[in-house]
Design a protein around this motif. Structure first.
Motif, PDB file in Angstrom:
ATOM      1  N   ILE A 116      -4.178   8.935  -6.219  1.00 20.24           N
ATOM      2  CA  ILE A 116      -4.550   8.375  -4.918  1.00 20.24           C
ATOM      3  C   ILE A 116      -5.416   7.142  -5.120  1.00 20.24           C
ATOM      4  O   ILE A 116      -5.194   6.080  -4.512  1.00 20.24           O
ATOM      5  CB  ILE A 116      -5.285   9.429  -4.070  1.00 20.24           C
ATOM      6  CG1 ILE A 116      -4.365  10.629  -3.791  1.00 20.24           C
ATOM      7  CG2 ILE A 116      -5.800   8.816  -2.766  1.00 20.24           C
ATOM      8  CD1 ILE A 116      -5.082  11.806  -3.149  1.00 20.24           C
ATOM      9  N   ASP A 117      -6.419   7.244  -5.992  1.00 18.37           N
ATOM     10  CA  ASP A 117      -7.292   6.110  -6.284  1.00 18.37           C
ATOM     11  C   ASP A 117      -6.504   4.931  -6.846  1.00 18.37           C
ATOM     12  O   ASP A 117      -6.743   3.772  -6.478  1.00 18.37           O
ATOM     13  CB  ASP A 117      -8.364   6.522  -7.297  1.00 18.37           C
ATOM     14  CG  ASP A 117      -9.416   7.450  -6.722  1.00 18.37           C
ATOM     15  OD1 ASP A 117      -9.623   7.431  -5.494  1.00 18.37           O
ATOM     16  OD2 ASP A 117     -10.041   8.198  -7.501  1.00 18.37           O
ATOM     17  N   ALA A 118      -5.567   5.230  -7.753  1.00 21.43           N
ATOM     18  CA  ALA A 118      -4.822   4.161  -8.418  1.00 21.43           C
ATOM     19  C   ALA A 118      -3.941   3.398  -7.443  1.00 21.43           C
ATOM     20  O   ALA A 118      -3.840   2.164  -7.507  1.00 21.43           O
ATOM     21  CB  ALA A 118      -3.974   4.754  -9.548  1.00 21.43           C
ATOM     22  N   VAL A 119      -3.296   4.108  -6.520  1.00 23.92           N
ATOM     23  CA  VAL A 119      -2.428   3.437  -5.547  1.00 23.92           C
ATOM     24  C   VAL A 119      -3.258   2.571  -4.597  1.00 23.92           C
ATOM     25  O   VAL A 119      -2.863   1.456  -4.247  1.00 23.92           O
ATOM     26  CB  VAL A 119      -1.586   4.484  -4.790  1.00 23.92           C
ATOM     27  CG1 VAL A 119      -0.836   3.845  -3.636  1.00 23.92           C
ATOM     28  CG2 VAL A 119      -0.605   5.156  -5.741  1.00 23.92           C
ATOM     29  N   ALA A 120      -4.430   3.070  -4.198  1.00 24.16           N
ATOM     30  CA  ALA A 120      -5.317   2.265  -3.349  1.00 24.16           C
ATOM     31  C   ALA A 120      -5.790   1.019  -4.086  1.00 24.16           C
ATOM     32  O   ALA A 120      -5.812  -0.086  -3.524  1.00 24.16           O
ATOM     33  CB  ALA A 120      -6.513   3.107  -2.900  1.00 24.16           C
ATOM     34  N   ALA A 121      -6.169   1.186  -5.345  1.00 24.26           N
ATOM     35  CA  ALA A 121      -6.649   0.052  -6.134  1.00 24.26           C
ATOM     36  C   ALA A 121      -5.546  -0.981  -6.351  1.00 24.26           C
ATOM     37  O   ALA A 121      -5.797  -2.193  -6.358  1.00 24.26           O
ATOM     38  CB  ALA A 121      -7.185   0.546  -7.479  1.00 24.26           C
TER      39      ALA A 121
END
Length: 261
Positions: A116-121
């Motif tokens: 989730i964090d990676a896709v947002a970043a």
């Protein structure tokens, strides 16, 4: 491939629809004493999101979330897709156009918070893109040929060129006529993972975009974005995500996996 630095200040939205032909009342399916949609939200709350909200179509989902301390909104029952439901949720939450929103599917109780964090970043760093998503390398010829496994091909910048249920990219001399496939193309084809980040302004605009013929042929909503000339950034993760839940058999498998954890 290393994960990008987590993007600060994004909202996770989880669309949850009670009706399901293969698994009735799916969001409320019990997994070790907790409704599935709550399990998803609990995983999402372990990410760097500033807020996690379930966008539900039934008061029973809202009540189940409230009983476990999860924020939920009641949205209309006539939405054609999860994206439409999320667009309404953005309006209800009053999110600014530039706010980042990550769409986590309500049937992914094993979703990795780091993904989730990676896709947002990925979206935060790509000003040229209106959306981001994820993919991982395939290692199975059966998955490559399976129309239920969506594939994606990228340009050199990691931007999606096309999504398809067909095996892409297909190499010209990869398989002799009439012979079973024995190897995958090199580099390995990519399987699309159904997690998306959007800027809230585009998410609100999306339901008004004219559907494309490609979207109808492939039954893939993200092709509408490409058809209208927008760009989708793709984070390539090293690992396949945990299994989602579409059928009673999937539900039992997830229950068994969590029992062993």
């Amino acid at each position: 491939m290393s994960l990008p630095t987590a993007a600060a200040d994004f909202t996770v939205l989880i669309p949850a629809r009670l009706a399901s032909t293969r698994l009735p009342d799916k969001p409320l399916a019990d997994i070790a004493g907790v409704p599935m949609v709550v399990r998803v939200a609990q995983r999402a709350m372990q990410s760097g999101a500033s807020r996690c909200v379930v966008a539900a179509d039934d008061p029973r989902i809202v009540d189940a979330c409230a009983a476990h301390g999860v924020q939920a909104l009641l949205t209309r029952t006539d939405h054609r897709s999860g994206s439409d439901r999320l667009a309404e949720a953005c309006a209800l939450l009053g999110l600014a156009d530039e706010a980042l929103v990550v769409n986590v599917q309500g049937d992914e109780p094993l979703i990795e918070p780091t993904l989730i964090d990676a896709v947002a970043a990925e979206l935060r760093r790509r000003d040229d893109c209106v959306m981001s998503t994820a993919a991982h390398a395939l290692d199975s010829t059966s998955d490559f040929l399976n129309p239920n496994v969506v594939k994606v091909v990228l340009d050199r910048m990691g931007t999606a060129l096309y999504f398809s249920r067909a095996p892409i990219a297909w190499w010209r001399d990869g398989m002799a006529p009439g012979q079973p496939m024995s190897a995958l193309p090199t580099p390995a084809p990519l399987r699309h993972v159904g997690i998306y980040a959007y800027r809230a302004g585009f998410l609100r605009q999306f339901p008004q975009l004219e559907p494309s013929s490609l979207e109808a042929i492939e039954s893939l909503e993200q092709l509408r974005v490409l058809w209208h000339g927008h760009r989708i950034a793709v984070h390539v993760t090293a690992h396949a995500p945990g299994p989602g839940v579409d059928t009673p058999q999937d539900l039992q498998r997830v229950r068994e996996l969590l029992a062993k954890a």
